[in-house]
Design a protein around this motif. Structure first.
Motif, short mmCIF file in Angstrom:
data_model
loop_
_atom_site.label_atom_id
_atom_site.label_comp_id
_atom_site.label_asym_id
_atom_site.label_seq_id
_atom_site.Cartn_x
_atom_site.Cartn_y
_atom_site.Cartn_z
N THR A 1 0.87 -1.18 0.00
CA THR A 1 0.00 0.00 0.00
C THR A 1 0.91 1.23 0.00
OG1 THR A 1 -0.07 0.24 2.41
CG2 THR A 1 -1.69 -1.26 1.42
N PRO A 2 0.36 2.40 -0.28
CA PRO A 2 1.20 3.61 -0.23
C PRO A 2 1.87 3.79 1.14
CG PRO A 2 -0.86 4.10 -1.33
CD PRO A 2 -0.99 2.70 -0.79
N ALA A 3 1.21 3.35 2.19
CA ALA A 3 1.76 3.52 3.54
C ALA A 3 2.67 2.38 3.97
CB ALA A 3 0.62 3.66 4.55
N HIS A 4 2.45 1.18 3.43
CA HIS A 4 3.21 0.01 3.87
C HIS A 4 3.68 -0.80 2.67
CE1 HIS A 4 0.70 0.97 7.41
NE2 HIS A 4 1.82 0.68 8.05
N SER A 5 4.96 -0.77 2.43
CA SER A 5 5.55 -1.55 1.35
C SER A 5 5.75 -2.99 1.83
CB SER A 5 6.89 -0.94 0.94
OG SER A 5 7.49 -1.70 -0.06
N TYR A 6 5.44 -3.94 0.97
CA TYR A 6 5.66 -5.35 1.32
C TYR A 6 6.74 -5.91 0.40
CZ TYR A 6 4.91 -10.25 2.38
OH TYR A 6 5.10 -11.55 2.78
N ARG A 7 7.63 -6.70 0.97
CA ARG A 7 8.71 -7.31 0.19
C ARG A 7 8.72 -8.82 0.41
NH1 ARG A 7 8.34 -4.16 -2.94
NH2 ARG A 7 9.31 -2.14 -2.98
N ALA A 8 8.27 -9.55 -0.60
CA ALA A 8 8.36 -11.02 -0.58
C ALA A 8 9.78 -11.42 -0.97
CB ALA A 8 7.36 -11.62 -1.56
N LYS A 9 10.26 -12.45 -0.35
CA LYS A 9 11.59 -12.96 -0.68
C LYS A 9 11.55 -13.60 -2.07
CE LYS A 9 15.08 -16.20 0.93
NZ LYS A 9 15.39 -17.29 1.86
N ARG A 10 12.58 -13.36 -2.85
CA ARG A 10 12.67 -13.94 -4.19
C ARG A 10 12.85 -15.45 -4.09
NH1 ARG A 10 15.49 -12.21 -9.45
NH2 ARG A 10 14.53 -13.70 -10.85
N VAL A 11 12.05 -16.20 -4.85
CA VAL A 11 12.14 -17.66 -4.88
C VAL A 11 12.74 -18.05 -6.22
CG1 VAL A 11 10.83 -19.82 -4.77
CG2 VAL A 11 10.11 -17.86 -3.39
N ARG A 12 13.96 -18.56 -6.20
CA ARG A 12 14.68 -18.85 -7.43
C ARG A 12 14.41 -20.26 -7.96
NH1 ARG A 12 17.81 -14.54 -8.44
NH2 ARG A 12 18.40 -13.26 -6.67
N ARG A 13 13.89 -21.12 -7.11
CA ARG A 13 13.54 -22.48 -7.55
C ARG A 13 12.11 -22.80 -7.07
NH1 ARG A 13 19.07 -23.15 -6.15
NH2 ARG A 13 20.29 -23.73 -7.98
N PRO A 14 11.12 -22.20 -7.70
CA PRO A 14 9.74 -22.35 -7.21
C PRO A 14 9.22 -23.78 -7.25
CG PRO A 14 9.78 -21.24 -9.34
CD PRO A 14 11.20 -21.33 -8.88
N ASP A 15 9.71 -24.59 -8.18
CA ASP A 15 9.24 -25.98 -8.26
C ASP A 15 9.68 -26.80 -7.05
OD1 ASP A 15 8.11 -25.37 -10.68
OD2 ASP A 15 9.66 -26.31 -11.88
N GLN A 16 10.69 -26.33 -6.34
CA GLN A 16 11.19 -27.06 -5.18
C GLN A 16 10.53 -26.62 -3.88
OE1 GLN A 16 15.48 -27.03 -5.17
NE2 GLN A 16 15.58 -27.85 -7.24
N GLU A 17 9.71 -25.58 -3.96
CA GLU A 17 8.97 -25.12 -2.77
C GLU A 17 7.91 -26.18 -2.46
OE1 GLU A 17 8.28 -22.45 0.27
OE2 GLU A 17 9.72 -22.08 -1.35
N LYS A 18 7.98 -26.78 -1.28
CA LYS A 18 7.12 -27.93 -0.96
C LYS A 18 5.64 -27.58 -0.90
CE LYS A 18 10.31 -31.01 -0.72
NZ LYS A 18 10.51 -31.84 -1.88
N ASN A 19 5.31 -26.41 -0.41
CA ASN A 19 3.90 -26.04 -0.29
C ASN A 19 3.72 -24.57 -0.68
OD1 ASN A 19 1.22 -25.69 0.40
ND2 ASN A 19 1.38 -26.87 2.28
#
Length: 197
Positions: free
Chosen positions: A128-146
């Motif tokens: 949002t304009p007031a709160h920036s969110y930063r998701a961690k970059r996932v470089r191997r998404p197929d290996q993410e278990k869930n």
């Protein structure tokens, strides 16, 4: 060209919405025809006759798209792409489609594997304009278990929202320009893209 799809979700399912959105971005102007079979068991049993019908209705190619997770029909079994692929190939052969332009795309692990690869879109959607969110970059998404659980955590942490794939998966992807380099970190997305071409 008309491209047909067979999905394991319902008519308003996230798999259908996301794949049609991505196909529209990758192949603008192409006509898309989709059929949904509700769940993986119905897809494994019924995809071949549906693909045959789509070809008869004028599709030049058909993609059968399903998620590796969860295991089906017995959730105690570990999901096995090879076993599911063999079931689908046998069905295609039984319906005279062994050499037809019908392609199998197993999304590993599930649809959200593609969504979590697009951290820039997650950030754009949840900030949002007031709160920036930063998701961690996932470089191997197929290996993410869930990956669905990962999306749920992003939504909860950023906004206190409940993630609902039918509503949010496509909205997230539309929140920022499509970044094919990020999506191509997923081997299953690369296969989807290749089979569309």
């Amino acid at each position: 060209m008309t491209i047909g799809f067979v999905f394991e979700c319902g008519p308003q399912g996230a798999d259908k919405a996301v794949c049609e959105y991505l196909a529209g971005q990758l192949k603008p102007g192409e006509k898309l025809m989709s059929r949904t079979l509700d769940n993986k068991l119905k897809l494994l049993e019924g995809a071949a006759p549906v693909a045959k019908q789509l070809l008869a209705e004028g599709c030049q190619k058909v993609l059968i798209v399903w998620d590796l997770r969860p295991a089906w029909p017995d959730k105690k079994d570990k999901p096995c792409r090879a076993k599911e692929r063999q079931t689908l190939l046998k069905g295609l052969a039984d319906h005279g489609l062994a050499n037809a332009p019908v392609y199998l795309v197993c999304v590993e692990q599930e649809l959200e594997s593609w969504v979590i690869a697009c951290d820039h879109a997650i950030n754009a959607f949840l900030s949002t304009p007031a709160h920036s969110y930063r998701a961690k970059r996932v470089r191997r998404p197929d290996q993410e278990k869930n990956p669905k659980s990962a999306m749920m955590k992003h939504f909860q942490q950023a906004r206190g929202w409940k993630y609902e794939d039918r509503i949010h998966a496509t909205q997230v992807l539309r929140a920022a320009p499509l970044d094919l380099n990020r999506l191509r970190c997923s081997v299953s997305f690369e296969r989807f893209e290749a089979k569309l071409q």
